[in-house]
Each structure stands twice: as C-alpha cells, then as structure tokens.
Design an enzyme around this catalytic site. Structure first.
Site, mmCIF file in Angstrom:
data_model
loop_
_atom_site.group_PDB
_atom_site.id
_atom_site.type_symbol
_atom_site.label_atom_id
_atom_site.label_comp_id
_atom_site.label_asym_id
_atom_site.label_seq_id
_atom_site.Cartn_x
_atom_site.Cartn_y
_atom_site.Cartn_z
ATOM 1 C CG ASP A 127 -47.317 55.739 26.168
ATOM 2 O OD1 ASP A 127 -46.594 54.740 25.956
ATOM 3 O OD2 ASP A 127 -46.903 56.893 26.010
HETATM 4 C C1 BGC Z 1 -43.760 56.253 24.990
HETATM 5 C C2 BGC Z 1 -44.426 55.856 23.695
HETATM 6 C C3 BGC Z 1 -43.846 54.568 23.174
HETATM 7 C C4 BGC Z 1 -44.012 53.508 24.243
HETATM 8 C C5 BGC Z 1 -43.531 52.141 23.822
HETATM 9 C C6 BGC Z 1 -43.708 55.103 25.984
HETATM 10 O O1 BGC Z 1 -42.910 55.415 27.070
HETATM 11 O O2 BGC Z 1 -44.442 57.353 25.537
HETATM 12 O O3 BGC Z 1 -44.288 56.887 22.755
HETATM 13 O O4 BGC Z 1 -44.466 54.207 21.981
HETATM 14 O O5 BGC Z 1 -43.284 53.914 25.390
HETATM 15 O O6 BGC Z 1 -42.177 52.067 23.758
#
Ligand code: BGC
Length: 714
Positions: free
Chosen positions: A261
């Site tokens: 993530d």
């Molecule tokens: C979130 C994810 C997301 C990623 C990309 C993160 O802050 O937890 O769910 O896919 O950002 O945008």
C-alpha cells in the site's frame, strides 16, 4: 506474434541493469488524483530512464498514451502498467461496496465489476485496486464503506465474483484489468476502529473470520495482492515474510505479484521495525513484496543492496519476472496502446447500458430498515416535501472513492423524486441544515415546507468525506444539526420517511423510536436518486439485506452476529451474565435484516434425513408463504451452529441464502444442500476439520428471526 514468452522475457531480463530491474518494481503516482501523503517527483524523467514500472492516478487515453510513449523511448522500452482506485465503478459509479453487498447478489456484483473494468480499460487503465475484501465488525472504521461487511462467507462469494468481473476470461482482452485484493491482511480490525491503528489478533480469528475472503479472491485467480498498513503479530504486513511468503504463496498457492500500500515500505520506519529506507527495502523484498507503491525505497536502495551482497540478485529477478510476465499477459509487449482508444472511451463511458445496470444495482442496495405502521411505498399524489442536507447533493450520492465519476452526471434524491413524480404530484424542497457543521439549522423554511406538504421524505446522514479512508468516527449517530432538523420536522406531524445516506452503519436508536419508515440508502452512485425514487414510490420493492449490523450504541462495538458463545450467556435476570448495564447486547438492525413490501410466513425447517454421512450431504427445507395480496421478494437465509466441538464455534454462521419472488398468497418450499464443506472449521492446528456430532440448522429472513432443526453428522 509467435514469440516464445519465457525466451523473450528472459532475454529482456538479461539486458536489464540493476537500476532498470529495481525500476520495474517502482510504482509512482501521477497528479490526476491524490490518494496518499507523498507525491512522486520527476515522474516523466524516471519513466524515460526506465526507473518506473507502473503508474497510478493517471487515466484517460491521452494521458496514459503520453506517458506510455515516454516509457517506450526508455533504453529497453518496457511498457508501463496504469493502475487506479476503481472501487465501485470508474465513470459510471455504482453504490459503495458496502451498499452493493446488501444486494446479496454476487452475480450482480460480477456484472458491475465487468462494467467498471470495461470503462477503466477504455480509459487507458490495466489495473484496479479492488476488491477490498477486509472483513470488519466495527463501523467506527470509515473504510467499512469499501468492503462487504462483517461476514466472511458472504464476503468470500463477493470477492470471487468481483475478481471474475474485473479480469474477465483473458487478460489480453482490452476490456480486462488486473484485480488487486486488498488490504492483506487484517486491515479491517484496527484497534478502536481508528484507521491505520495497530491490529492485534488471534490466529483463530484470522483463520475463521478475516482470511477467507482474501483466500477466495486468490482462488478466483486474482493476479495481484496489496499489503495492508498495519502490523500482524508485531511485524508490518509489508515486511512480514510469514504472511506474504509462507502463508500467501506457499500455503495458499498465490502465483501473482504483491504490491505494497501507499508508502508502506518506508512506513516501517515509523512502525519501529526498520531503521532507515535501506533496511525497510531489504525487509520488504525478503518478505515477498514485488512492487513498492510510491515510497521509492526499492528503486533507491535495491541496487546497492544487491551489489553489496546483502540481497541475492535472484530474489530481485523473481519479482521483476512476475511484473514482466503480467505485462506480457496484458498484451503490452504486442500493443502498448490497445487500451488508449478515444472512440471506445466515448462509446462506453456512462453509456445507457451501464447506467441501467447502475440503477438496478442501486435499487438492490437499498435496505428497508423499518416500516411500522406501514408508510411505504408512498402514493404518487399530493405534495411531497423533500427535505435535508443530503436531499439534493449529487456529490454525496457518489460516496467515497469515485474514480472518474462526475457529480454533474449524477442523480440526487430530489432529481430522482422529481423525475418519478413529474405530472403526477408536486415536489417541494428545503435543505434545512448543513451536513455536519455547527451552523444552526435554518428550520423555519424546512418546517414551512413540511407543513404545506402531504408527506415528507427527509434525507439525512453522512457526506462523502465522513467515511472511507482516514475517516473514522467515535460518534456514529446523525450529526446534532441533523437531529434538530429531524425533531422539528417530526413535530409538524406530517407522515415522514427517513432516508439515511451513509458509508457505515449508524447508531439509529432515536430514529428507530421516532420514525415509522426508515430506508438505508448508503451512497448509491450515478443513478442513486432514480433508484431511491423507484423504491420510495413502489416502482421497485426493496430487496436489500444488511451485511453489517447497525448497533444501538457505539459502545457495543466491535460487534458481530457470528459471536462466540461465552460461559455466562446473556440473561436479563442474571446479574453475572454477559451484558451491559445501559445498552442491549444485540444489534438494533441485525446482519441479514431488511424488510420488504410483502408479508411472509416462514415455517420451521425440516431435514431430509436426521443423519449425514461423512463426505455426504443433507437437505434442509423450509416453506415460505407470501401472505400479501401482491407479488413480493425476500432473501431466505440459512445459518448453522456446531454446539459442541473441539474448539468453540460461533453461535451461528451464514451458510446459504436464496432470493425468491412469490405471487400474492403463494407458498414455496426452499431447499439448501449442506455438505462437509459447510460444517468444516479450522481445528486446533488450524487445519480444516469436520467433527461428528449434532448440528443445528436455522432458517429465516435475517440472522435473528430464525427457526431451527437439528441433525447429526456421523
Ligand atoms: C489506500 C489503498 C489505495 C492506495 C492507492 C492507499 O492510501 O489504502 O486502498 O489503493 O492508497 O491509492
């Protein structure tokens, strides 16, 4: 092109420098959306130098084409993958995932995912960061909006359906996108419901409750997995070798690639398990991570770590090959621009068929929480006052994570009601108050509008910023200003339907005591207002069933219908039994709850045999009668309990459901087949076991109003 895939990719790998290899593992963000704290500097230069393998937050045929052209001019010309948070639709927005899950219709969710994939792929994208399959029992956590609720069994079916919908049958098809199962693992259980907080969980809870949907999505063929921000047993997911390699790859057989993530590699420094980026990069690669989202620890640190011999180059090569193979399977080495087709984008984006599906999905997501004395459906006559701060908000109808959704193309409750009543009834409107600001409500206008009307539809709840990522709440009642508005409208004495829009179960005890009709409408997406009007005025009947219980009070949380038995079960008359002094134990509106416009009688279930052989099966049947004069639909649920086992089992667990439509007065017998798979659970060593003994099968319209029958497994 009949080039041998492995030969081609190995030849490519042989030509790559360490920097280019690490570059393939580098996922950077563009600026068309902002989904994390850090931006990626010098994106174009890095792409030109071959130091970036994939990009997020860039879409449209033109924008992806421009970056792809740069990538093709890099020394080895390896194409990019474009990813984006297509969570509940791309241009046509469907209800938020928690709402969609209330349809209890995995086939519908698969179709929604297919449409989302088609629209995303027509916008230059290859990869969606969905499905989010984190089970959660705590609506304080704002991200419950993005998942399928509290139940692992239903969540697993939805997870696999979405993966099938996104990926289609062949990744090289320019309407297919890679699915990304997230957030691995346990992200739905942060302590106190506070986003990004620590998770501390028993292995049993992991195996029984939290792991099944991830595993189901992987069995359905999901090509990528995203790590979670939290730690698991003291080790952050992005550096957790047990989680990513031993469990996910070795035990579950996952063959795709793992992305972290957002910046979670370097966040291991804040977690206190890595001293600096170099240390974090080493731990993450060793743990099994293949791609680093935005932190750039891989691209900056891996070449030196390999040169110094701290990491074997073979480990890097394995990760690089996983990415390259996917690029091949997506058809990128054949035609890097197959998904950059302006004409397809124009024809497909928000086309009529997609909008029709969005309206159907929105109708099926609505849950009728209360209708006593029966007020709904409303007649299309007289004057209907539509009141409330969410009554005419198009943006809030879309909800959190709206990808390329457009509020201007969205139908608000007022839009939908006006359209439905055009030429039949008069529609008036007053906003009444802000959504959550301290600004005093402007009650006079709203009271006047209500008093002049025959019926009021009051639309209250959460705006889109009040749920989703980084949007946890400790008080999940309606904001104070909205409560004041509700009190004032009720005082007019006009028949009033409460419609709640929210990304989480709210605590609605006061509303339950004061309104006769309550419709839970989440954030319903592009066609939300029309779908809401369909249900309000009876053009469609409500069919939704909750996938997450609504508590009486926030102090009950976390909470689930799948609770474990205790040694001192609840007994109102026994002091030393498990209960609160000031609140009920059970949900206000339980898992599986959702009323219909019909009235049904549910008979006790019967079994076709009192005994089931090992490896055999048994049929549980129950008779349902539609007591109303008109056709009506309901979803009948089957729950099982293993009352005595080697480890304690939940008091009930969902194991089946069927939606039926019966003509007025019609009866039908529904049957559920039970086999060992339904009785199996993780034994003392966490391996699946089925134990002989007595079981209880329960059927009914929700997880509380159940009738039961017993049988034995020999
Ligand atoms: C979130 C994810 C997301 C990623 C990309 C993160 O802050 O937890 O769910 O896919 O950002 O945008």
């Amino acid at each position: 092109m009949s080039v041998n895939k492995q030969a081609f990719l190995h030849e490519l790998l042989d030509q790559m420098s360490l920097g280019e290899k690490a570059g393939q593992l580098n996922l950077l963000t563009g600026a068309m959306d902002a989904t994390g704290m850090k931006n990626s500097a010098d994106l174009e230069t890095k792409i030109r130098l071959g130091l970036c393998g994939a990009v997020l937050n860039v879409f449209t045929p033109a924008a992806t084409r421009a970056l792809q052209e740069l990538a093709l001019t890099s020394p080895l010309g390896i194409p990019l993958i474009f990813g984006y948070d297509v969570i509940h639709g791309h241009r046509t927005i469907f209800p938020i995932p928690l709402g969609l899950s209330c349809s209890w219709n995995p086939e519908l969710l698969e179709r929604c995912a297919r449409v989302a994939a088609t629209e995303a792929a027509a916008d230059g994208l290859h990869w969606v960061f969905s499905p989010m399959v984190d089970v959660s029992q705590d609506p304080r956590w704002g991200r419950v909006a993005e998942g399928s609720g509290e139940d692992p069994w239903l969540g697993s079916q939805i997870a696999s359906a979405m993966v099938r919908g996104y990926q289609g049958k062949n990744l090289a098809d320019p309407t297919a996108v890679l699915a990304c199962v997230k957030h691995f693992a346990l992200y739905g259980a942060p302590q106190g419901g506070r986003d990004y907080n620590t998770v501390d969980m028993s292995r049993r809870a992991m195996e029984e409750t939290y792991f099944p949907p991830y595993r189901a999505a992987i069995q359905a063929g999901a090509r990528t997995v995203m790590t979670s921000f939290n730690e698991i047993d003291g080790i952050p997911a992005s550096g957790n070798r047990w989680l990513l390699t031993e469990l996910l790859r070795e035990q579950w057989g996952f063959k795709g690639w793992i992305v972290t993530d957002y910046t979670s590699v370097t966040e291991m420094i804040q977690h206190g398990t890595a001293a600096h980026a170099n240390d974090a990069a080493k731990q993450a690669l060793n743990a099994g991570v293949d791609m680093d989202m935005v932190s750039e620890a891989f691209v900056n640190e891996l070449p030196a770590l390999i040169k110094s011999g701290e990491i074997p180059e073979a480990l890097l090569d394995t990760a690089v090959m996983r990415i390259l193979e996917t690029k091949w399977d997506l058809g990128l080495f054949q035609d890097a621009f197959a998904r950059c087709d302006e004409t397809r984008a124009k024809t497909l984006h928000r086309c009529t068929a997609h909008r029709q599906l969005a309206r159907q999905a929105a109708r099926e997501s609505i849950v009728l929480l209360k209708n006593i004395p029966q007020l709904l459906p409303l007649a299309k006559t007289g004057t209907i006052a539509v009141i409330g701060p969410l009554a005419h908000s198009r943006r809030d109808m879309l909800g959190c994570w709206i990808a390329a959704g457009d509020e201007a193309e969205t139908c608000s409750p007022l839009d939908g009601i006006r359209e439905s009543l055009a030429g039949k009834a008069q529609v008036t409107f007053a906003q009444g108050c802000e959504i959550h600001l301290a600004h005093p409500p402007w009650l006079a206008e709203a009271i006047h509008t209500a008093s002049e009307a025959d019926t009021v539809v009051l639309v209250l709840g959460e705006c889109w910023q009040m749920n989703g990522e980084a949007a946890s709440r400790t008080d999940i009642r309606l904001p104070k200003c909205q409560r004041k508005l509700a009190e004032a409208i009720l005082k007019t004495g006009k028949p009033c339907v409460l419609v709640t829009l929210s990304g989480r179960p709210l605590a609605l005890s006061w509303e339950d005591a004061n309104f006769s009709a309550i419709l839970q409408a989440w954030a319903l997406g592009t066609e939300g207002g029309g779908a809401l009007a369909d249900v309000l005025f009876g053009d469609a009947a409500p069919v939704g069933k909750l996938t997450m219980g609504f508590p009486h009070h926030v102090g009950q949380l976390p909470m689930t219908y799948r609770e474990k038995p205790t040694g001192r079960p609840f007994d109102a008359d026994v002091q030393y039994s498990s209960k609160y002094l000031d609140a009920r134990n059970e949900a206000l509106y339980p898992f599986g709850h959702g009323l219909t416009y019909g009235e049904f009688h549910y008979e006790s279930p019967i079994v076709d045999s009192p005994e089931m052989n090992p490896g055999g099966s048994l049929r549980v049947s129950t008779k349902i009668t539609n007591l109303s004069q008109h056709p009506a639909s309901d979803t009948i649920q089957l729950y099982l309990r293993d009352p005595v086992a080697s480890v304690s089992r939940p008091v009930k667990e969902l194991r089946g459901f069927q939606r039926i439509t019966l003509a007025g007065g019609e009866s039908r017998v529904l049957s559920f087949q039970i086999s060992d798979a339904d009785l199996s659970f993780p034994g003392g060593d966490f391996k699946p076991v089925v134990e002989s003994g007595e079981f209880e099968a329960m059927t009914g319209p929700d997880s509380v109003h159940l009738k039961s029958v017993r049988f034995s497994r020999l």
